[in-house]
Design an enzyme around this catalytic site. Structure first.
Site, PDB file in Angstrom:
ATOM      1  CE  LYS A 225      -3.502   2.322   2.776  1.00  0.00           C
ATOM      2  NZ  LYS A 225      -4.441   2.245   3.899  1.00  0.00           N
ATOM      3  CD  GLU A 231       9.396  -5.780   7.020  1.00  0.00           C
ATOM      4  OE1 GLU A 231       9.184  -4.708   6.398  1.00  0.00           O
ATOM      5  OE2 GLU A 231       9.168  -5.904   8.230  1.00  0.00           O
ATOM      6  N   GLY A 286      -4.869  -1.922   5.203  1.00  0.00           N
ATOM      7  CA  GLY A 286      -4.128  -3.066   4.670  1.00  0.00           C
ATOM      8  C   GLY A 286      -4.837  -4.390   4.927  1.00  0.00           C
ATOM      9  NE  ARG A 287      -6.458  -3.981  11.092  1.00  0.00           N
ATOM     10  CZ  ARG A 287      -5.836  -2.816  11.131  1.00  0.00           C
ATOM     11  NH1 ARG A 287      -4.754  -2.613  10.404  1.00  0.00           N
ATOM     12  NH2 ARG A 287      -6.286  -1.848  11.902  1.00  0.00           N
ATOM     13  CD  GLU A 372      -2.022  -4.806  11.657  1.00  0.00           C
ATOM     14  OE1 GLU A 372      -1.047  -5.578  11.685  1.00  0.00           O
ATOM     15  OE2 GLU A 372      -2.404  -4.242  10.631  1.00  0.00           O
ATOM     16  CG  HIS A 403      -4.300 -35.856  16.729  1.00  0.00           C
ATOM     17  ND1 HIS A 403      -4.400 -37.160  17.151  1.00  0.00           N
ATOM     18  CD2 HIS A 403      -5.392 -35.624  15.951  1.00  0.00           C
ATOM     19  CE1 HIS A 403      -5.488 -37.704  16.623  1.00  0.00           C
ATOM     20  NE2 HIS A 403      -6.109 -36.789  15.893  1.00  0.00           N
ATOM     21  CE  LYS A 531       5.080  -1.198   8.214  1.00  0.00           C
ATOM     22  NZ  LYS A 531       4.187  -0.764   7.151  1.00  0.00           N
TER      23      LYS A 531
END
Ligand code: G6Q
Length: 574
Positions: A225, A231, A286-287, A372, A403, A531
Protein backbone atom coordinates in the site's frame (compact mmCIF):
# COMPACT_ATOMS: atom_id res chain seq x y z
CA UNK A 1 -15.63 -11.28 35.37
CA UNK A 2 -12.31 -9.50 35.29
CA UNK A 3 -12.21 -5.95 34.03
CA UNK A 4 -8.61 -4.81 34.22
CA UNK A 5 -8.68 -1.07 33.75
CA UNK A 6 -5.79 0.36 31.79
CA UNK A 7 -4.08 3.06 33.82
CA UNK A 8 -5.86 6.21 32.75
CA UNK A 9 -3.08 8.57 33.78
CA UNK A 10 -0.78 7.19 31.07
CA UNK A 11 -3.20 8.13 28.34
CA UNK A 12 -2.53 11.60 26.94
CA UNK A 13 -5.52 13.89 26.70
CA UNK A 14 -6.65 14.26 23.09
CA UNK A 15 -8.59 16.97 21.44
CA UNK A 16 -11.56 14.80 20.59
CA UNK A 17 -15.33 15.12 20.63
CA UNK A 18 -16.94 14.58 24.03
CA UNK A 19 -16.54 10.90 24.85
CA UNK A 20 -19.54 8.65 25.16
CA UNK A 21 -19.72 6.94 28.54
CA UNK A 22 -17.07 4.28 28.77
CA UNK A 23 -18.25 0.81 27.79
CA UNK A 24 -18.04 -0.42 31.36
CA UNK A 25 -20.34 2.39 32.52
CA UNK A 26 -23.10 1.52 30.08
CA UNK A 27 -26.23 0.24 31.85
CA UNK A 28 -26.21 -3.00 29.85
CA UNK A 29 -22.59 -3.68 30.86
CA UNK A 30 -23.46 -3.23 34.50
CA UNK A 31 -26.46 -5.53 34.15
CA UNK A 32 -24.29 -8.10 32.39
CA UNK A 33 -21.93 -8.10 35.36
CA UNK A 34 -24.82 -9.10 37.58
CA UNK A 35 -25.91 -11.74 35.03
CA UNK A 36 -22.43 -13.13 34.99
CA UNK A 37 -22.34 -13.56 38.74
CA UNK A 38 -25.76 -15.16 38.78
CA UNK A 39 -24.76 -17.56 35.99
CA UNK A 40 -21.44 -18.53 37.59
CA UNK A 41 -22.57 -21.98 38.73
CA UNK A 42 -24.67 -22.84 35.69
CA UNK A 43 -23.60 -25.43 33.15
CA UNK A 44 -24.48 -25.26 29.45
CA UNK A 45 -25.45 -28.94 29.55
CA UNK A 46 -28.07 -28.11 32.19
CA UNK A 47 -29.38 -25.29 30.00
CA UNK A 48 -29.88 -27.80 27.18
CA UNK A 49 -31.61 -30.22 29.53
CA UNK A 50 -33.92 -27.53 30.88
CA UNK A 51 -34.75 -25.96 27.53
CA UNK A 52 -35.56 -28.28 24.61
CA UNK A 53 -35.92 -25.28 22.27
CA UNK A 54 -32.40 -23.92 22.93
CA UNK A 55 -30.67 -25.24 19.81
CA UNK A 56 -33.62 -24.28 17.64
CA UNK A 57 -33.55 -20.71 18.92
CA UNK A 58 -29.81 -20.21 19.07
CA UNK A 59 -28.87 -20.54 15.46
CA UNK A 60 -29.08 -18.30 12.45
CA UNK A 61 -27.96 -18.41 8.85
CA UNK A 62 -27.20 -16.12 5.97
CA UNK A 63 -25.20 -16.08 2.72
CA UNK A 64 -24.47 -19.81 2.79
CA UNK A 65 -23.26 -19.82 6.41
CA UNK A 66 -25.11 -21.50 9.25
CA UNK A 67 -24.16 -20.48 12.79
CA UNK A 68 -24.99 -22.60 15.82
CA UNK A 69 -24.22 -20.60 18.96
CA UNK A 70 -26.20 -22.70 21.43
CA UNK A 71 -23.02 -24.04 23.06
CA UNK A 72 -22.18 -20.72 24.66
CA UNK A 73 -22.49 -19.89 28.33
CA UNK A 74 -25.41 -17.55 27.80
CA UNK A 75 -29.12 -17.72 28.48
CA UNK A 76 -31.91 -15.65 26.95
CA UNK A 77 -31.67 -12.71 29.42
CA UNK A 78 -27.89 -12.52 28.92
CA UNK A 79 -28.31 -12.48 25.16
CA UNK A 80 -30.93 -9.75 25.40
CA UNK A 81 -28.52 -7.66 27.46
CA UNK A 82 -25.71 -8.21 24.97
CA UNK A 83 -27.94 -6.91 22.18
CA UNK A 84 -28.84 -4.00 24.45
CA UNK A 85 -25.11 -3.35 24.95
CA UNK A 86 -24.65 -3.09 21.19
CA UNK A 87 -27.47 -0.56 21.04
CA UNK A 88 -26.14 1.52 23.92
CA UNK A 89 -22.64 1.48 22.42
CA UNK A 90 -23.95 2.92 19.16
CA UNK A 91 -23.32 -0.03 16.84
CA UNK A 92 -26.20 0.91 14.53
CA UNK A 93 -25.03 4.53 14.28
CA UNK A 94 -21.39 3.61 13.66
CA UNK A 95 -22.43 1.01 11.13
CA UNK A 96 -24.43 3.66 9.26
CA UNK A 97 -21.44 6.02 9.46
CA UNK A 98 -19.11 3.40 7.98
CA UNK A 99 -21.47 2.49 5.13
CA UNK A 100 -22.08 6.22 4.56
CA UNK A 101 -18.37 6.93 4.01
CA UNK A 102 -17.85 9.08 7.14
CA UNK A 103 -14.30 9.43 8.42
CA UNK A 104 -14.71 6.93 11.23
CA UNK A 105 -10.97 6.18 11.27
CA UNK A 106 -10.45 9.30 13.35
CA UNK A 107 -6.80 8.90 14.29
CA UNK A 108 -5.88 8.80 10.60
CA UNK A 109 -8.68 11.10 9.44
CA UNK A 110 -9.95 8.58 6.90
CA UNK A 111 -13.16 6.97 5.78
CA UNK A 112 -13.31 3.17 5.99
CA UNK A 113 -14.68 1.81 2.79
CA UNK A 114 -13.71 -1.79 2.22
CA UNK A 115 -17.46 -2.32 1.76
CA UNK A 116 -17.27 -0.08 -1.34
CA UNK A 117 -14.73 -2.49 -2.86
CA UNK A 118 -17.43 -5.12 -3.21
CA UNK A 119 -20.39 -2.94 -4.16
CA UNK A 120 -21.82 -3.94 -7.53
CA UNK A 121 -20.67 -1.89 -10.51
CA UNK A 122 -23.20 0.83 -11.22
CA UNK A 123 -24.00 1.58 -7.59
CA UNK A 124 -22.86 4.89 -6.14
CA UNK A 125 -21.10 5.97 -2.98
CA UNK A 126 -20.10 9.62 -2.86
CA UNK A 127 -17.21 10.61 -0.60
CA UNK A 128 -15.94 14.20 -0.76
CA UNK A 129 -17.68 14.67 -4.10
CA UNK A 130 -16.08 11.56 -5.59
CA UNK A 131 -17.98 8.41 -6.55
CA UNK A 132 -15.73 5.80 -5.02
CA UNK A 133 -17.57 2.90 -6.65
CA UNK A 134 -16.75 4.30 -10.09
CA UNK A 135 -13.06 4.43 -9.12
CA UNK A 136 -13.23 0.90 -7.73
CA UNK A 137 -14.94 -0.39 -10.85
CA UNK A 138 -12.28 1.16 -13.09
CA UNK A 139 -9.44 -0.63 -11.24
CA UNK A 140 -11.46 -3.85 -11.11
CA UNK A 141 -11.74 -3.65 -14.89
CA UNK A 142 -7.95 -3.31 -15.26
CA UNK A 143 -7.46 -6.29 -12.93
CA UNK A 144 -9.92 -8.22 -15.07
CA UNK A 145 -8.10 -7.42 -18.32
CA UNK A 146 -4.66 -8.12 -16.91
CA UNK A 147 -5.56 -11.36 -15.13
CA UNK A 148 -7.40 -12.62 -18.19
CA UNK A 149 -4.42 -11.85 -20.43
CA UNK A 150 -2.03 -13.71 -18.13
CA UNK A 151 -4.37 -16.67 -17.73
CA UNK A 152 -4.90 -16.97 -21.47
CA UNK A 153 -1.19 -16.76 -22.15
CA UNK A 154 -1.56 -13.46 -24.00
CA UNK A 155 0.65 -11.61 -21.53
CA UNK A 156 4.06 -13.10 -22.11
CA UNK A 157 7.51 -12.85 -20.59
CA UNK A 158 10.40 -10.99 -22.23
CA UNK A 159 11.37 -14.01 -24.34
CA UNK A 160 7.83 -14.64 -25.57
CA UNK A 161 6.90 -17.54 -23.30
CA UNK A 162 3.69 -17.62 -21.25
CA UNK A 163 3.72 -16.96 -17.51
CA UNK A 164 3.68 -20.10 -15.38
CA UNK A 165 4.58 -18.73 -11.93
CA UNK A 166 3.31 -15.68 -10.10
CA UNK A 167 5.14 -14.47 -7.01
CA UNK A 168 3.34 -12.04 -4.72
CA UNK A 169 5.85 -10.02 -2.70
CA UNK A 170 4.09 -8.28 0.17
CA UNK A 171 3.61 -8.56 3.92
CA UNK A 172 0.83 -8.23 6.48
CA UNK A 173 -2.30 -6.94 4.82
CA UNK A 174 -0.60 -7.17 1.43
CA UNK A 175 0.01 -10.90 1.88
CA UNK A 176 -2.25 -12.69 4.34
CA UNK A 177 -5.61 -12.10 2.63
CA UNK A 178 -4.74 -13.16 -0.91
CA UNK A 179 -2.60 -16.01 0.38
CA UNK A 180 -5.39 -17.35 2.60
CA UNK A 181 -7.91 -17.05 -0.24
CA UNK A 182 -5.62 -18.67 -2.83
CA UNK A 183 -5.17 -21.63 -0.49
CA UNK A 184 -8.91 -21.85 0.19
CA UNK A 185 -9.89 -21.70 -3.47
CA UNK A 186 -7.21 -23.93 -4.96
CA UNK A 187 -9.89 -26.21 -6.39
CA UNK A 188 -10.75 -23.35 -8.77
CA UNK A 189 -7.16 -22.67 -9.78
CA UNK A 190 -5.84 -22.27 -13.31
CA UNK A 191 -3.97 -25.47 -14.13
CA UNK A 192 -0.92 -23.85 -15.63
CA UNK A 193 -0.34 -21.04 -13.12
CA UNK A 194 1.36 -21.53 -9.81
CA UNK A 195 1.01 -18.87 -7.11
CA UNK A 196 3.72 -18.17 -4.54
CA UNK A 197 3.77 -15.74 -1.62
CA UNK A 198 6.91 -14.17 -0.22
CA UNK A 199 6.75 -12.01 2.88
CA UNK A 200 9.71 -12.81 5.12
CA UNK A 201 12.69 -10.50 4.72
CA UNK A 202 15.26 -13.02 5.97
CA UNK A 203 15.74 -14.06 2.36
CA UNK A 204 15.34 -17.76 2.95
CA UNK A 205 11.91 -18.27 1.41
CA UNK A 206 12.71 -16.12 -1.62
CA UNK A 207 16.09 -17.75 -2.11
CA UNK A 208 14.56 -21.21 -1.99
CA UNK A 209 11.80 -20.19 -4.36
CA UNK A 210 13.97 -18.45 -6.94
CA UNK A 211 16.02 -21.60 -7.28
CA UNK A 212 12.92 -23.38 -8.60
CA UNK A 213 11.71 -20.67 -11.00
CA UNK A 214 12.37 -19.86 -14.63
CA UNK A 215 12.88 -16.08 -14.97
CA UNK A 216 11.37 -16.08 -18.45
CA UNK A 217 8.02 -17.38 -17.20
CA UNK A 218 7.78 -15.69 -13.78
CA UNK A 219 5.66 -12.67 -12.94
CA UNK A 220 6.28 -10.71 -9.74
CA UNK A 221 3.55 -8.70 -8.06
CA UNK A 222 5.02 -6.16 -5.66
CA UNK A 223 2.12 -5.50 -3.31
CA UNK A 224 2.52 -2.65 -0.88
CA UNK A 225 0.00 0.00 0.00
CA UNK A 226 2.69 2.47 1.02
CA UNK A 227 5.50 1.09 -1.14
CA UNK A 228 7.87 2.00 1.67
CA UNK A 229 7.80 -1.29 3.60
CA UNK A 230 11.38 -2.43 4.10
CA UNK A 231 10.69 -6.17 3.92
CA UNK A 232 8.74 -5.91 0.70
CA UNK A 233 11.12 -3.55 -1.04
CA UNK A 234 14.13 -5.62 -0.01
CA UNK A 235 12.59 -8.78 -1.44
CA UNK A 236 11.41 -6.94 -4.54
CA UNK A 237 14.93 -5.64 -5.17
CA UNK A 238 16.38 -9.14 -4.84
CA UNK A 239 13.80 -10.41 -7.31
CA UNK A 240 14.56 -7.53 -9.66
CA UNK A 241 18.29 -8.23 -9.62
CA UNK A 242 17.62 -11.94 -10.17
CA UNK A 243 15.47 -11.19 -13.18
CA UNK A 244 17.92 -8.69 -14.65
CA UNK A 245 20.76 -11.15 -14.08
CA UNK A 246 18.97 -13.61 -16.37
CA UNK A 247 17.15 -11.34 -18.79
CA UNK A 248 19.97 -8.87 -19.21
CA UNK A 249 17.92 -5.81 -20.07
CA UNK A 250 15.83 -3.31 -18.07
CA UNK A 251 13.13 -3.61 -20.72
CA UNK A 252 12.34 -7.08 -19.35
CA UNK A 253 11.15 -5.57 -16.07
CA UNK A 254 7.94 -4.34 -17.66
CA UNK A 255 6.97 -7.90 -18.68
CA UNK A 256 7.78 -9.43 -15.30
CA UNK A 257 6.93 -6.85 -12.63
CA UNK A 258 3.64 -5.27 -11.73
CA UNK A 259 2.79 -3.32 -8.59
CA UNK A 260 -0.25 -2.91 -6.39
CA UNK A 261 0.01 0.28 -4.39
CA UNK A 262 -1.36 3.70 -3.53
CA UNK A 263 2.08 5.30 -4.07
CA UNK A 264 2.63 5.99 -7.77
CA UNK A 265 5.90 7.93 -7.31
CA UNK A 266 7.57 5.20 -5.28
CA UNK A 267 6.46 2.54 -7.77
CA UNK A 268 8.00 4.57 -10.62
CA UNK A 269 11.18 5.13 -8.58
CA UNK A 270 11.49 1.39 -8.07
CA UNK A 271 11.47 0.97 -11.84
CA UNK A 272 8.04 -0.50 -12.42
CA UNK A 273 6.18 1.07 -15.32
CA UNK A 274 3.15 2.79 -13.73
CA UNK A 275 1.11 1.44 -16.64
CA UNK A 276 1.63 -1.86 -14.81
CA UNK A 277 0.47 -0.51 -11.47
CA UNK A 278 -2.92 -1.26 -9.95
CA UNK A 279 -4.01 1.41 -7.53
CA UNK A 280 -6.13 1.52 -4.46
CA UNK A 281 -6.95 4.16 -1.88
CA UNK A 282 -6.04 5.33 1.59
CA UNK A 283 -9.57 4.52 2.80
CA UNK A 284 -8.74 0.79 2.48
CA UNK A 285 -6.86 -0.52 5.49
CA UNK A 286 -4.13 -3.07 4.67
CA UNK A 287 -5.86 -5.91 6.50
CA UNK A 288 -9.17 -5.03 4.80
CA UNK A 289 -7.68 -4.82 1.32
CA UNK A 290 -7.96 -8.28 -0.23
CA UNK A 291 -11.05 -7.07 -2.12
CA UNK A 292 -9.03 -4.39 -3.90
CA UNK A 293 -6.23 -4.92 -6.44
CA UNK A 294 -4.35 -6.53 -3.52
CA UNK A 295 -6.50 -9.52 -4.51
CA UNK A 296 -4.72 -9.65 -7.89
CA UNK A 297 -2.98 -12.98 -7.11
CA UNK A 298 -6.37 -14.50 -6.43
CA UNK A 299 -7.86 -13.03 -9.62
CA UNK A 300 -4.94 -14.60 -11.48
CA UNK A 301 -5.50 -17.91 -9.80
CA UNK A 302 -9.28 -18.25 -10.08
CA UNK A 303 -10.09 -15.76 -12.87
CA UNK A 304 -11.91 -12.45 -12.78
CA UNK A 305 -15.41 -13.94 -12.91
CA UNK A 306 -14.80 -16.02 -9.82
CA UNK A 307 -13.12 -13.07 -8.13
CA UNK A 308 -16.38 -11.19 -8.78
CA UNK A 309 -18.22 -14.02 -7.04
CA UNK A 310 -15.99 -13.54 -3.99
CA UNK A 311 -16.91 -9.86 -4.00
CA UNK A 312 -20.59 -10.70 -4.44
CA UNK A 313 -20.48 -13.03 -1.44
CA UNK A 314 -18.85 -10.35 0.69
CA UNK A 315 -21.39 -7.80 -0.54
CA UNK A 316 -24.24 -10.14 0.39
CA UNK A 317 -22.80 -10.31 3.92
CA UNK A 318 -22.49 -6.50 3.96
CA UNK A 319 -26.19 -6.22 3.15
CA UNK A 320 -27.03 -8.82 5.79
CA UNK A 321 -24.94 -6.94 8.37
CA UNK A 322 -26.41 -3.57 7.39
CA UNK A 323 -30.07 -4.57 7.24
CA UNK A 324 -30.69 -7.45 9.63
CA UNK A 325 -31.93 -6.92 13.19
CA UNK A 326 -29.19 -7.57 15.73
CA UNK A 327 -30.94 -10.69 17.02
CA UNK A 328 -30.47 -12.45 13.65
CA UNK A 329 -27.34 -10.68 12.53
CA UNK A 330 -24.39 -13.08 12.18
CA UNK A 331 -21.56 -10.56 12.72
CA UNK A 332 -23.36 -8.90 15.63
CA UNK A 333 -24.06 -12.21 17.36
CA UNK A 334 -20.49 -13.45 16.94
CA UNK A 335 -19.10 -10.12 18.13
CA UNK A 336 -21.22 -9.97 21.25
CA UNK A 337 -20.51 -13.56 22.23
CA UNK A 338 -16.81 -12.79 21.79
CA UNK A 339 -17.09 -9.81 24.13
CA UNK A 340 -18.99 -11.90 26.66
CA UNK A 341 -16.24 -14.54 26.58
CA UNK A 342 -13.35 -12.07 26.84
CA UNK A 343 -14.73 -9.61 29.35
CA UNK A 344 -17.16 -11.58 31.45
CA UNK A 345 -15.92 -15.18 31.31
CA UNK A 346 -12.29 -14.07 31.39
CA UNK A 347 -11.16 -15.98 28.30
CA UNK A 348 -7.88 -14.46 27.14
CA UNK A 349 -7.72 -16.28 23.80
CA UNK A 350 -9.96 -17.42 20.97
CA UNK A 351 -9.26 -20.50 18.90
CA UNK A 352 -10.16 -20.68 15.22
CA UNK A 353 -10.53 -24.32 14.21
CA UNK A 354 -11.39 -24.93 10.56
CA UNK A 355 -12.03 -28.56 9.66
CA UNK A 356 -11.08 -28.08 6.02
CA UNK A 357 -7.51 -28.10 4.80
CA UNK A 358 -8.29 -25.30 2.36
CA UNK A 359 -8.87 -22.98 5.32
CA UNK A 360 -5.53 -23.67 6.97
CA UNK A 361 -4.36 -20.05 6.55
CA UNK A 362 -7.62 -18.66 7.93
CA UNK A 363 -6.42 -18.48 11.56
CA UNK A 364 -3.35 -16.46 10.52
CA UNK A 365 -5.52 -14.14 8.48
CA UNK A 366 -8.02 -13.65 11.31
CA UNK A 367 -5.18 -13.15 13.75
CA UNK A 368 -4.18 -10.00 11.92
CA UNK A 369 -7.73 -8.89 11.26
CA UNK A 370 -8.74 -9.11 14.87
CA UNK A 371 -5.58 -8.42 16.84
CA UNK A 372 -4.30 -5.56 14.70
CA UNK A 373 -7.75 -4.01 14.64
CA UNK A 374 -8.83 -4.32 18.25
CA UNK A 375 -5.59 -5.03 20.10
CA UNK A 376 -5.76 -1.62 21.73
CA UNK A 377 -6.09 -0.19 25.20
CA UNK A 378 -7.10 3.35 24.32
CA UNK A 379 -10.46 4.33 22.92
CA UNK A 380 -10.90 6.42 19.79
CA UNK A 381 -11.54 9.43 22.02
CA UNK A 382 -8.16 9.03 23.72
CA UNK A 383 -9.46 7.60 26.98
CA UNK A 384 -8.47 4.29 28.48
CA UNK A 385 -10.73 1.39 27.47
CA UNK A 386 -11.18 0.01 30.98
CA UNK A 387 -11.88 -3.57 29.95
CA UNK A 388 -10.15 -6.24 27.91
CA UNK A 389 -10.21 -5.93 24.14
CA UNK A 390 -8.95 -8.31 21.42
CA UNK A 391 -8.21 -11.79 22.70
CA UNK A 392 -5.22 -13.69 21.36
CA UNK A 393 -6.49 -15.28 18.15
CA UNK A 394 -4.78 -18.52 17.27
CA UNK A 395 -5.26 -21.88 15.63
CA UNK A 396 -4.81 -24.07 12.60
CA UNK A 397 -6.87 -26.87 11.13
CA UNK A 398 -8.89 -28.35 13.97
CA UNK A 399 -8.08 -31.95 13.29
CA UNK A 400 -4.35 -31.30 13.75
CA UNK A 401 -5.08 -29.24 16.84
CA UNK A 402 -6.90 -32.18 18.38
CA UNK A 403 -3.66 -34.12 18.40
CA UNK A 404 -1.68 -31.25 19.84
CA UNK A 405 -3.24 -28.59 22.03
CA UNK A 406 -6.89 -29.59 22.44
CA UNK A 407 -5.86 -31.24 25.73
CA UNK A 408 -5.62 -27.76 27.20
CA UNK A 409 -9.01 -26.85 25.80
CA UNK A 410 -10.60 -29.80 27.58
CA UNK A 411 -8.77 -29.74 30.90
CA UNK A 412 -6.74 -26.53 31.14
CA UNK A 413 -7.41 -23.93 33.79
CA UNK A 414 -8.88 -21.24 31.56
CA UNK A 415 -11.64 -21.40 28.99
CA UNK A 416 -10.66 -21.18 25.33
CA UNK A 417 -13.70 -20.31 23.23
CA UNK A 418 -13.60 -22.01 19.84
CA UNK A 419 -15.02 -21.18 16.43
CA UNK A 420 -15.41 -24.55 14.73
CA UNK A 421 -15.73 -24.13 10.97
CA UNK A 422 -16.95 -26.97 8.78
CA UNK A 423 -17.89 -27.29 5.12
CA UNK A 424 -20.84 -29.40 4.03
CA UNK A 425 -20.29 -29.94 0.32
CA UNK A 426 -17.33 -32.15 -0.57
CA UNK A 427 -16.06 -34.17 -3.52
CA UNK A 428 -17.65 -37.61 -3.86
CA UNK A 429 -14.29 -39.37 -3.82
CA UNK A 430 -13.46 -37.79 -0.43
CA UNK A 431 -16.74 -38.74 1.22
CA UNK A 432 -15.32 -41.24 3.68
CA UNK A 433 -12.63 -38.87 4.91
CA UNK A 434 -15.00 -35.93 5.04
CA UNK A 435 -17.35 -37.83 7.36
CA UNK A 436 -14.51 -38.52 9.76
CA UNK A 437 -13.40 -34.89 9.85
CA UNK A 438 -16.96 -33.67 10.33
CA UNK A 439 -17.66 -36.18 13.11
CA UNK A 440 -14.52 -35.07 14.92
CA UNK A 441 -15.50 -31.42 14.74
CA UNK A 442 -19.00 -31.97 16.09
CA UNK A 443 -17.74 -34.36 18.77
CA UNK A 444 -15.15 -31.87 20.01
CA UNK A 445 -17.74 -29.13 20.36
CA UNK A 446 -20.03 -31.51 22.19
CA UNK A 447 -17.29 -32.77 24.51
CA UNK A 448 -16.08 -29.27 25.36
CA UNK A 449 -19.61 -28.32 26.28
CA UNK A 450 -20.72 -31.48 28.11
CA UNK A 451 -17.48 -32.55 29.70
CA UNK A 452 -17.48 -35.82 31.59
CA UNK A 453 -18.80 -36.04 35.12
CA UNK A 454 -17.23 -38.21 37.79
CA UNK A 455 -20.01 -40.82 37.75
CA UNK A 456 -19.64 -41.27 33.98
CA UNK A 457 -15.88 -41.58 34.16
CA UNK A 458 -16.09 -44.06 37.05
CA UNK A 459 -18.69 -46.16 35.23
CA UNK A 460 -16.47 -46.34 32.16
CA UNK A 461 -13.54 -47.55 34.22
CA UNK A 462 -15.70 -50.12 36.02
CA UNK A 463 -16.89 -51.39 32.68
CA UNK A 464 -13.27 -51.68 31.54
CA UNK A 465 -12.59 -53.86 34.60
CA UNK A 466 -10.25 -51.52 36.48
CA UNK A 467 -9.84 -52.25 40.19
CA UNK A 468 -11.45 -49.75 42.55
CA UNK A 469 -8.10 -48.54 43.83
CA UNK A 470 -7.00 -47.66 40.30
CA UNK A 471 -10.36 -46.01 39.56
CA UNK A 472 -9.99 -43.81 42.64
CA UNK A 473 -6.50 -42.78 41.62
CA UNK A 474 -7.44 -42.03 38.02
CA UNK A 475 -10.82 -40.42 38.56
CA UNK A 476 -9.65 -36.80 39.05
CA UNK A 477 -7.71 -37.04 35.78
CA UNK A 478 -10.58 -38.48 33.80
CA UNK A 479 -13.16 -35.90 34.77
CA UNK A 480 -13.83 -33.05 32.35
CA UNK A 481 -15.56 -29.98 33.70
CA UNK A 482 -17.08 -29.13 30.33
CA UNK A 483 -19.02 -25.85 30.13
CA UNK A 484 -16.52 -24.61 27.55
CA UNK A 485 -18.06 -22.34 24.93
CA UNK A 486 -17.92 -22.72 21.17
CA UNK A 487 -19.63 -21.59 17.99
CA UNK A 488 -20.03 -23.88 15.02
CA UNK A 489 -20.11 -22.33 11.58
CA UNK A 490 -21.13 -24.54 8.68
CA UNK A 491 -20.45 -23.34 5.16
CA UNK A 492 -22.66 -24.80 2.44
CA UNK A 493 -19.51 -25.12 0.34
CA UNK A 494 -16.07 -23.61 0.06
CA UNK A 495 -16.41 -21.54 -3.09
CA UNK A 496 -15.55 -17.91 -3.85
CA UNK A 497 -18.97 -16.61 -2.88
CA UNK A 498 -19.12 -18.32 0.51
CA UNK A 499 -15.50 -17.50 1.30
CA UNK A 500 -16.25 -13.85 0.56
CA UNK A 501 -19.21 -13.98 2.92
CA UNK A 502 -17.16 -15.70 5.63
CA UNK A 503 -14.38 -13.12 5.54
CA UNK A 504 -16.84 -10.22 5.50
CA UNK A 505 -18.59 -11.84 8.45
CA UNK A 506 -15.39 -11.76 10.49
CA UNK A 507 -14.56 -8.24 9.31
CA UNK A 508 -17.90 -6.97 10.60
CA UNK A 509 -17.58 -8.98 13.78
CA UNK A 510 -14.31 -7.16 14.40
CA UNK A 511 -15.95 -3.83 13.62
CA UNK A 512 -18.83 -4.41 16.05
CA UNK A 513 -16.42 -5.37 18.81
CA UNK A 514 -14.35 -2.27 18.13
CA UNK A 515 -17.44 -0.10 18.39
CA UNK A 516 -18.54 -1.69 21.65
CA UNK A 517 -15.07 -1.38 23.16
CA UNK A 518 -14.84 2.14 21.75
CA UNK A 519 -11.47 1.56 20.03
CA UNK A 520 -10.58 2.46 16.44
CA UNK A 521 -10.29 -0.88 14.58
CA UNK A 522 -8.76 0.82 11.56
CA UNK A 523 -5.44 2.25 12.74
CA UNK A 524 -2.26 0.32 13.69
CA UNK A 525 0.19 2.51 15.55
CA UNK A 526 1.82 -0.56 17.05
CA UNK A 527 2.84 -1.74 13.58
CA UNK A 528 4.30 1.67 12.79
CA UNK A 529 6.43 1.54 15.96
CA UNK A 530 8.04 -1.72 14.88
CA UNK A 531 8.89 -0.22 11.48
CA UNK A 532 10.65 2.76 13.16
CA UNK A 533 12.62 0.82 15.74
CA UNK A 534 14.08 -1.68 13.29
CA UNK A 535 15.63 1.19 11.33
CA UNK A 536 17.56 2.42 14.39
CA UNK A 537 18.88 -1.03 15.27
CA UNK A 538 19.91 -1.63 11.68
CA UNK A 539 21.94 1.58 11.68
CA UNK A 540 23.83 0.46 14.76
CA UNK A 541 24.47 -3.06 13.51
CA UNK A 542 26.59 -1.58 10.74
CA UNK A 543 28.81 0.45 13.11
CA UNK A 544 31.37 -0.44 15.71
CA UNK A 545 29.47 1.47 18.41
CA UNK A 546 25.84 2.52 18.78
CA UNK A 547 24.79 5.98 17.69
CA UNK A 548 21.26 5.46 18.97
CA UNK A 549 20.38 5.08 22.62
CA UNK A 550 19.35 1.54 23.56
CA UNK A 551 18.89 -0.32 26.81
CA UNK A 552 21.76 -2.54 27.95
CA UNK A 553 20.10 -5.75 26.78
CA UNK A 554 19.51 -4.41 23.28
CA UNK A 555 23.05 -3.04 23.06
CA UNK A 556 24.44 -6.42 24.13
CA UNK A 557 22.39 -8.23 21.48
CA UNK A 558 23.54 -5.85 18.76
CA UNK A 559 27.11 -6.32 19.94
CA UNK A 560 26.72 -10.08 19.91
CA UNK A 561 25.58 -9.82 16.29
CA UNK A 562 28.57 -7.67 15.35
CA UNK A 563 30.93 -10.21 16.87
CA UNK A 564 29.06 -13.44 16.16
CA UNK A 565 27.23 -13.22 12.84
CA UNK A 566 29.09 -15.06 10.07
CA UNK A 567 28.24 -15.79 6.50
CA UNK A 568 28.53 -19.28 5.06
CA UNK A 569 28.93 -20.62 1.56
CA UNK A 570 25.68 -22.37 0.49
CA UNK A 571 27.82 -24.94 -1.35
CA UNK A 572 28.98 -26.23 2.05
CA UNK A 573 25.46 -27.47 2.77
CA UNK A 574 25.00 -29.26 -0.52
C1 G6Q B 1 -2.44 -3.75 7.83
C2 G6Q B 1 -1.21 -3.25 8.39
C3 G6Q B 1 0.03 -3.97 7.93
C4 G6Q B 1 0.42 -3.65 6.50
C5 G6Q B 1 1.83 -4.13 6.25
C6 G6Q B 1 2.28 -3.91 4.83
O1 G6Q B 1 -3.54 -3.32 8.09
O2 G6Q B 1 -1.11 -1.90 8.22
O3 G6Q B 1 -0.08 -5.34 8.07
O4 G6Q B 1 -0.47 -4.25 5.61
O5 G6Q B 1 2.71 -3.50 7.15
O6 G6Q B 1 2.18 -2.57 4.50
P1 G6Q B 1 2.31 -2.11 2.99
O7 G6Q B 1 1.18 -2.72 2.23
O8 G6Q B 1 2.25 -0.63 3.02
O9 G6Q B 1 3.62 -2.64 2.50
Amino acid sequence: MAAHPVTADRVPAMNQPAPRPSTTQLPAWQALLACCEAAAGRHIADEFAADPGRAERMHTEACGIFLDYAKNRVDAPTLALLFQLAREAGVAEQRAAMFGGERINRTEGRAVLHVALRMPAGSTLMVDGDDVVADVTAVRERVRRFSTAVRKGEWRGHDGRRITDVVNIGIGGSDLGPQMACEALRDFAHRELRLHFISNVDGIALDRLLGTLDPGTTLFIVASKTFTTQETLTNANVARRWLLGHAGSEAAIARHFVAVSTNTEAVARFGIDTANMFGFWDWVGGRYSMWSAIGLPLALQIGAERFDELLAGAHAMDVHFRDTPFEHNLPVILALLGIWNVDFLDAPTQLIAPYHQGLHRLPAYLQQLDMESNGKSVRSDGHAVGCHTSPVIWGETGINGQHAYFQMLHQGTRPVPVDFIGVLEHPAHLHAQHRIAFANMVAQAEALMRGKRAAEAAAEMHAAGLPQERIDALLPHRVFAGNRPSNTLLLDRLDPRTLGALIALYEHRTFVQGVVWGVNPFDQWGVELGKQLAGRVLEDMDRSTDINAHDASTTALIDRYRRGARTTDPAQHA
